[in-house]
Design a protein around this motif. Structure first.
Motif, PDB file in Angstrom:
ATOM      1  N   ILE A 259      -8.906  -0.184  14.841  1.00  0.00           N
ATOM      2  CA  ILE A 259      -7.602  -0.362  15.470  1.00  0.00           C
ATOM      3  C   ILE A 259      -7.494  -1.762  16.070  1.00  0.00           C
ATOM      4  CG2 ILE A 259      -6.178   0.378  17.418  1.00  0.00           C
ATOM      5  CD1 ILE A 259      -7.261   3.219  16.849  1.00  0.00           C
ATOM      6  N   LEU A 260      -8.546  -2.152  16.809  1.00  0.00           N
ATOM      7  CA  LEU A 260      -8.517  -3.464  17.453  1.00  0.00           C
ATOM      8  C   LEU A 260      -8.531  -4.589  16.420  1.00  0.00           C
ATOM      9  CD1 LEU A 260     -10.986  -2.608  20.318  1.00  0.00           C
ATOM     10  CD2 LEU A 260      -8.542  -3.055  20.542  1.00  0.00           C
ATOM     11  N   VAL A 261      -9.414  -4.431  15.442  1.00  0.00           N
ATOM     12  CA  VAL A 261      -9.532  -5.493  14.444  1.00  0.00           C
ATOM     13  C   VAL A 261      -8.252  -5.636  13.627  1.00  0.00           C
ATOM     14  CG1 VAL A 261     -10.751  -6.159  12.351  1.00  0.00           C
ATOM     15  CG2 VAL A 261     -12.025  -5.427  14.334  1.00  0.00           C
ATOM     16  N   GLU A 262      -7.664  -4.478  13.272  1.00  0.00           N
ATOM     17  CA  GLU A 262      -6.423  -4.518  12.495  1.00  0.00           C
ATOM     18  C   GLU A 262      -5.342  -5.245  13.270  1.00  0.00           C
ATOM     19  OE1 GLU A 262      -5.198  -0.654  11.309  1.00  0.00           O
ATOM     20  OE2 GLU A 262      -6.934  -0.372   9.999  1.00  0.00           O
ATOM     21  N   ASN A 263      -5.341  -5.054  14.567  1.00  0.00           N
ATOM     22  CA  ASN A 263      -4.327  -5.724  15.370  1.00  0.00           C
ATOM     23  C   ASN A 263      -4.564  -7.222  15.423  1.00  0.00           C
ATOM     24  OD1 ASN A 263      -2.397  -3.767  16.259  1.00  0.00           O
ATOM     25  ND2 ASN A 263      -4.143  -2.756  17.250  1.00  0.00           N
ATOM     26  N   VAL A 264      -5.852  -7.599  15.488  1.00  0.00           N
ATOM     27  CA  VAL A 264      -6.161  -9.032  15.492  1.00  0.00           C
ATOM     28  C   VAL A 264      -5.687  -9.686  14.195  1.00  0.00           C
ATOM     29  CG1 VAL A 264      -8.030 -10.712  15.455  1.00  0.00           C
ATOM     30  CG2 VAL A 264      -8.102  -8.808  17.064  1.00  0.00           C
ATOM     31  N   PHE A 265      -5.942  -9.024  13.082  1.00  0.00           N
ATOM     32  CA  PHE A 265      -5.620  -9.617  11.788  1.00  0.00           C
ATOM     33  C   PHE A 265      -4.261  -9.173  11.254  1.00  0.00           C
ATOM     34  CE2 PHE A 265     -10.202  -9.900  11.962  1.00  0.00           C
ATOM     35  CZ  PHE A 265     -10.441 -11.183  11.504  1.00  0.00           C
ATOM     36  N   ALA A 266      -3.506  -8.439  12.098  1.00  0.00           N
ATOM     37  CA  ALA A 266      -2.229  -7.879  11.662  1.00  0.00           C
ATOM     38  C   ALA A 266      -2.385  -7.200  10.313  1.00  0.00           C
ATOM     39  CB  ALA A 266      -1.151  -8.963  11.595  1.00  0.00           C
ATOM     40  N   TYR A 267      -3.438  -6.408  10.207  1.00  0.00           N
ATOM     41  CA  TYR A 267      -3.742  -5.729   8.963  1.00  0.00           C
ATOM     42  C   TYR A 267      -2.990  -4.413   8.941  1.00  0.00           C
ATOM     43  CZ  TYR A 267      -6.718  -4.783   4.935  1.00  0.00           C
ATOM     44  OH  TYR A 267      -7.186  -4.550   3.676  1.00  0.00           O
ATOM     45  N   PRO A 268      -2.245  -4.122   7.897  1.00  0.00           N
ATOM     46  CA  PRO A 268      -1.306  -2.984   7.943  1.00  0.00           C
ATOM     47  C   PRO A 268      -1.976  -1.629   7.805  1.00  0.00           C
ATOM     48  CG  PRO A 268      -1.280  -3.981   5.788  1.00  0.00           C
ATOM     49  CD  PRO A 268      -2.223  -4.796   6.595  1.00  0.00           C
ATOM     50  N   GLY A 269      -2.938  -1.358   8.625  1.00  0.00           N
ATOM     51  CA  GLY A 269      -3.609  -0.059   8.534  1.00  0.00           C
ATOM     52  C   GLY A 269      -3.111   0.892   9.588  1.00  0.00           C
ATOM     53  N   LEU A 270      -3.794   2.006   9.716  1.00  0.00           N
ATOM     54  CA  LEU A 270      -3.403   3.032  10.675  1.00  0.00           C
ATOM     55  C   LEU A 270      -3.497   2.523  12.111  1.00  0.00           C
ATOM     56  CD1 LEU A 270      -4.824   6.522   9.772  1.00  0.00           C
ATOM     57  CD2 LEU A 270      -2.468   5.704   9.781  1.00  0.00           C
ATOM     58  N   GLY A 271      -4.471   1.700  12.373  1.00  0.00           N
ATOM     59  CA  GLY A 271      -4.685   1.191  13.722  1.00  0.00           C
ATOM     60  C   GLY A 271      -3.500   0.387  14.192  1.00  0.00           C
ATOM     61  N   HIS A 272      -3.063  -0.448  13.312  1.00  0.00           N
ATOM     62  CA  HIS A 272      -1.905  -1.270  13.618  1.00  0.00           C
ATOM     63  C   HIS A 272      -0.699  -0.384  13.880  1.00  0.00           C
ATOM     64  CE1 HIS A 272      -0.308  -5.242  13.764  1.00  0.00           C
ATOM     65  NE2 HIS A 272       0.656  -4.995  12.900  1.00  0.00           N
ATOM     66  N   LEU A 273      -0.547   0.587  12.999  1.00  0.00           N
ATOM     67  CA  LEU A 273       0.572   1.529  13.111  1.00  0.00           C
ATOM     68  C   LEU A 273       0.500   2.305  14.427  1.00  0.00           C
ATOM     69  CD1 LEU A 273       2.947   2.913  11.552  1.00  0.00           C
ATOM     70  CD2 LEU A 273       1.278   4.627  10.834  1.00  0.00           C
ATOM     71  N   MET A 274      -0.702   2.702  14.776  1.00  0.00           N
ATOM     72  CA  MET A 274      -0.861   3.520  15.970  1.00  0.00           C
ATOM     73  C   MET A 274      -0.424   2.751  17.211  1.00  0.00           C
ATOM     74  SD  MET A 274      -3.777   6.015  17.025  1.00  0.00           S
ATOM     75  CE  MET A 274      -5.191   5.082  17.426  1.00  0.00           C
ATOM     76  N   ARG A 275      -0.801   1.487  17.263  1.00  0.00           N
ATOM     77  CA  ARG A 275      -0.424   0.696  18.421  1.00  0.00           C
ATOM     78  C   ARG A 275       1.097   0.680  18.549  1.00  0.00           C
ATOM     79  NH1 ARG A 275      -0.186  -5.255  20.455  1.00  0.00           N
ATOM     80  NH2 ARG A 275       1.351  -5.370  18.828  1.00  0.00           N
ATOM     81  N   GLU A 276       1.752   0.434  17.415  1.00  0.00           N
ATOM     82  CA  GLU A 276       3.225   0.400  17.438  1.00  0.00           C
ATOM     83  C   GLU A 276       3.767   1.736  17.913  1.00  0.00           C
ATOM     84  OE1 GLU A 276       4.215  -0.591  13.447  1.00  0.00           O
ATOM     85  OE2 GLU A 276       3.359  -2.599  13.628  1.00  0.00           O
ATOM     86  N   ALA A 277       3.220   2.827  17.360  1.00  0.00           N
ATOM     87  CA  ALA A 277       3.739   4.154  17.689  1.00  0.00           C
ATOM     88  C   ALA A 277       3.552   4.472  19.168  1.00  0.00           C
ATOM     89  CB  ALA A 277       3.038   5.199  16.830  1.00  0.00           C
ATOM     90  N   VAL A 278       2.405   4.069  19.704  1.00  0.00           N
ATOM     91  CA  VAL A 278       2.154   4.352  21.115  1.00  0.00           C
ATOM     92  C   VAL A 278       3.108   3.555  21.987  1.00  0.00           C
ATOM     93  CG1 VAL A 278       0.470   4.073  22.972  1.00  0.00           C
ATOM     94  CG2 VAL A 278      -0.236   5.035  20.794  1.00  0.00           C
TER      95      VAL A 278
END
Lengths: 324, 572
Positions: A259-278
């Protein structure tokens, strides 16, 4: 059976948790980014509450949630206005890809380095590796991601800054597409792998050291077997047992790292999505993600049991003959 | 005998573990020879270096320095690179490791573990390997089906058989067997021993059996070696060594083994082996019952003391305290001449309880009196510590010989006080001051459980009971700290509890200080309980003599048989 029960508990928790969170989804739905000014009137709010069924008693909501789940319906995202399952299915492969690649790489390299260390225990290769990897293991994944991003992507321009794939690109062949994907994934995977490497290294070093001291290894040496066979068939085979357990058990925490790494790299995975959803209190989406992640972790545990039984004959056989 | 006739010859092998501080010399200058098909037992307490020696022969010492030579078929294995050593392992010399759950790889099947050396050394096909594994399992008395199972599914006894099958997979010429019977129940223990015996006969491998189970060693080996602190202290032919050990340590091991002396009490060897480091003098000196200051100076070499028997001891092994040769004695009564003792020879060693048994009137007491120098012998000679007994010198010293007479009333003067009676022997030799003598006397009284209150000490002997008089006589004998006590029916007047306590006290002295005793009795129950050696006397002759477990288990002479039958009738 145990797994079904676990899933039920998790699903229920999944249902209750977002509802216990403070905040109001409609506040975000109606507000511009950065602002928290409600534009809905009380009637509109009431309408939406009714529309999404949020005005019904919690027990009722729970029942319908469960029956929907059984039909594979994860609900409808409040924010994206799309079925949750569609959104998740779109994002899931990217995270799975990241996590699996990182697990494989960190396990393989961690085990190799750990075994080398154990073999040369207390000699210079061991001391050198130990020092380096202890240092690495102390750095958190997202920080490592940032460093990688700044040096290799922003600084040297060797890798793309964000995303999982070049948008609107036309590929002449499937391998060109594959290369693009790997190119994008390289840094996030590296960040996750390196962050996990220290732990895997320490575990395998420990495990291998223990195994190398075992009586059965002395037996193997006494039998005059080739070195290769002693290392791989006798030592590594046993040293792998705790490593395999660790790999599967750590999948959950790895999703956290992802989740953290995806956010750093703006990688379109679940982690990134989860942050947005939260951020926007999109209950159905958050619930959907949680559910998928938990099911994945449970699946991994289930798999771990299967693999472990294959690897260690002692586990599958409680009815063995135990004599004095 | 030339060197190349040996299958294995070890010359001055030392193995030092340097990973610990101070470094431990687990094997210290061991030499041995083994011919084809021969079997050698190595005995000793745990931690004496037995297993290290075995691992050393296999070249499996990881964190240690190996010095000396291990010559296998003319090739010195010490210092050989791992690659060449690998060719010897299992094919030439294999090992049955000490049985434990971890000795087999938990994640590999039995079949794979038995078969893999075949692939490594002979490059057989999987089919051929499987056939051989089946044969091996059958040979070890296991069903071939077990090859598909895993170590944790086997019982201890089955695991031992698997270890054996595994060790024999490449037809080794030398098999090292490490503690094959530990943790096995008696039935499987016997089975495993029989199996080993059978297989050795069939396959003809040479065997080194490492065990602290002397029974197993006796059954399976022709020669034996006692190891202490990594040094060989005794070696010889197994049956001889176990019957008649010549080193105090070997004897201590025997006395600790319940399967030899069935009726005797168990006596472990006192003290503990020294911790690591190299020891200047005799390593066993601190625990030895006949050790003297000089023993700690230099290291005793391993020398021949008898045919096929070597002992490393400054005193040439267990000392002989008393030796009697051809003792004869005639009494002339009026016109009749009675030959009470007809040419008796006997020997009492340091730390031995020798029982002289026989019916009343067989000449036991007469013999005792002659041995102690109280009565002159008609013919023959008596030696105490290799010096001829003449006059009273042997009884007139500290650490000498003492006799306790059968009749306590005539042995202790009734006109003397208790303290005086006990002190008297010291008075005679003018030992120390009066106070010191009295202190010693009081100690001796305590040993025999007599009161030491001033009131009792000043009591006249005539006021004592028979049992007290007898104990007093014993105290009087013990006050000079004799090395050898000749005790003639001394406990006959004691109640069982006092008798038990006194005998335990004497046994304790025996084990700690090498005290020896000639115990003359017709109580065979007691003799069986305490004696190491037995002499059976009948009509002035010794009709049978030997180690107590042999005499009591398998008497040969008709008279002995009758005597034992009479004596133990109430038991059966």
């Amino acid at each position: 059976m145990e797994y079904l029960f676990t899933i039920w508990i998790l699903v229920t928790l999944n249902f209750l948790l977002p509802r216990a969170m403070p905040g109001d989804p409609f506040l975000y739905m109606s507000a511009d980014e950065g602002q928290e000014v409600a534009r809905f009137s009380e009637e509109q709010r009431q309408y939406y509450l009714e529309y999404y069924g949020l005005d019904r008693p919690v027990a009722g909501q729970y029942l319908s949630y469960m029956s929907d789940l059984l039909r594979g319906n994860l609900g409808y995202s409040l924010y994206y206005n799309e079925p949750v399952s569609t959104i998740i299915l779109r994002r899931l492969p990217w995270t799975t890809f990241l996590v699996i690649a990182a697990v494989l790489l960190s396990t393989v390299f961690g085990t190799i380095l750990g075994s080398i260390s154990a073999w040369y225990r207390e000699k210079w290769p061991d001391k050198f590796l130990f020092f380096c990897l202890i240092l690495l293991s102390e750095v958190p994944a997202f920080l490592l991601g940032l460093v990688l991003l700044f040096t290799f992507a922003a600084g040297l321009g060797l890798f793309p800054l964000s995303g999982a794939i070049t948008h609107f690109a036309n590929y002449s062949s499937w391998w060109e597409r594959l290369f693009d994907i790997l190119h994008h994934a390289f840094l996030p995977v590296m960040a996750l792998t390196i962050a996990r490497l220290g732990g895997m290294y320490l575990l395998s070093r420990n495990s291998m050291t223990t195994v190398l001291e075992k009586d059965y290894l002395r037996t193997a040496w006494a039998k005059g077997l080739p070195k290769k066979r002693i290392i791989f068939r006798h030592a590594l085979r046993n040293a792998m047992l705790p490593i395999v357990t660790r790999v599967f058990l750590s999948l959950g925490s790895l999703v956290g790292g992802a989740i953290l790494v995806e956010n750093v790299f703006a990688y379109p995975g679940l982690g990134h999505l989860m942050r947005e959803a939260v951020m926007v209190h999109d209950y159905p989406l958050v619930q959907g993600i949680f559910l998928v992640v938990t099911i994945c972790v449970l699946l991994a545990n289930f798999l771990a049991d299967l693999v472990y039984k294959k690897l260690d004959p002692r586990i599958s056989d409680y009815s063995g003959i135990h004599g004095g | 005998m030339t060197a190349d006739q040996y299958l294995l010859e070890i010359k001055n092998l030392s193995i030092t573990y340097h990973a610990v501080h101070p470094p431990v010399k687990a094997v210290d200058g061991v030499s041995l020879q083994l011919r084809k098909g021969e079997s050698l037992g190595i005995i000793g307490e745990s931690g004496c270096g037995k297993s290290t020696l075995a691992l050393g022969i296999m070249g499996l010492i990881k964190q240690g320095i190996v010095e000396g030579e291990i010559i296998y078929k003319g090739q010195n294995l010490v210092g050989l690179p791992e690659k060449r050593l690998r060719n010897y392992r299992w094919k030439d010399m294999a090992m049955v490791f000490q049985n434990s759950l971890e000795v087999l790889n938990p994640v590999l099947s039995i079949g794979e573990q038995i078969g893999e050396p075949l692939r490594a050394h002979y490059n057989l096909s999987p089919m051929e390997i499987d056939q051989k594994v089946v044969k091996l399992l059958e040979m070890a008395g296991l069903e071939p089906e077990w090859r598909h199972y895993y170590p944790h599914q086997l019982s201890g006894g089955m695991r031992q058989r698997v270890l054996l099958a595994m060790a024999l997979s490449c037809d080794p010429e030398l098999l090292i067997v490490d503690e094959p019977t530990t943790s096995l129940d008696p039935a499987s223990k016997n089975e495993v021993l029989q199996l080993l015996q059978k297989l050795q006969k069939k396959l003809g491998f040479a065997m080194i059996l490492i065990s602290h189970d002397l029974g197993a060693v006796k059954k399976l080996t022709s020669r034996v070696m006692t190891l202490y602190c990594g040094r060989v202290v005794e070696s010889g032919i197994t049956s001889e060594v176990l019957k008649n050990p010549m080193h105090c340590y070997t004897r201590g091991l025997l006395n600790s083994s319940p399967n030899f002396f069935r009726y005797k009490d168990l006596w472990g060897i006192g003290g503990e082996p020294p911790l690591g480091g190299s020891i200047e003098g005799c390593a066993f000196y601190p625990r030895c019952c006949q050790g003297e200051e000089s023993c700690s100076q230099t290291r005793p070499p391993l020398r021949y003391v008898a045919l096929e028997r070597m002992v490393a001891c400054h005193k040439g092994g267990i000392e002989t305290f008393l030796r009697a040769e051809g003792i004869r004695k005639k009494y002339i009564l009026k016109d009749r001449e009675i030959e009470a003792v007809k040419g008796v020879s006997l020997e009492i060693k340091s730390g031995e309880v020798v029982a002289l048994v026989g019916e009343s009137g067989s000449g036991k007491s007469t013999l005792a009196h002659i041995l102690a120098g109280v009565l002159p012998a008609g013919a023959g000679q008596v030696f105490f510590k290799n010096k001829k007994v003449e006059g009273r010198w042997a009884t007139k010293m500290l650490g000498g010989m003492q006799i306790i007479f059968q009749d306590p009333f005539s042995a202790t003067s009734h006109r003397m006080k208790v303290l005086e009676v006990v002190r008297e022997p010291l008075d005679i030799i003018k030992w120390g001051s009066k106070e010191e003598r009295e202190a010693e006397a009081i100690k001796a009284l305590q040993k025999v459980q007599l009161p030491v209150s001033p009131e009792f000490l000043n009591r006249y002997c005539y006021a004592l009971s028979g049992g007290q008089r007898q104990r007093l006589a014993i105290a009087r004998a013990l006050v000079t700290k004799p090395k050898l006590l000749i005790a003639d029916e001394v406990t006959s007047m004691l109640d069982p509890s006092t008798q038990a306590n006194l005998l335990r006290e004497l046994k304790g002295l025996q084990n700690r200080h090498g005290f020896a005793m000639l115990y003359i009795t017709h109580d065979l129950h007691l003799a069986r309980k305490i004696a190491d050696k037995v002499y059976v006397m009948y009509r002035g002759e010794i009709v049978e003599a030997g180690v107590s477990f042999e005499i009591f288990e398998n008497p040969e002479h008709v008279y002995t048989k009758r005597l034992l039958r009479e004596a133990f009738r109430d038991l059966v």
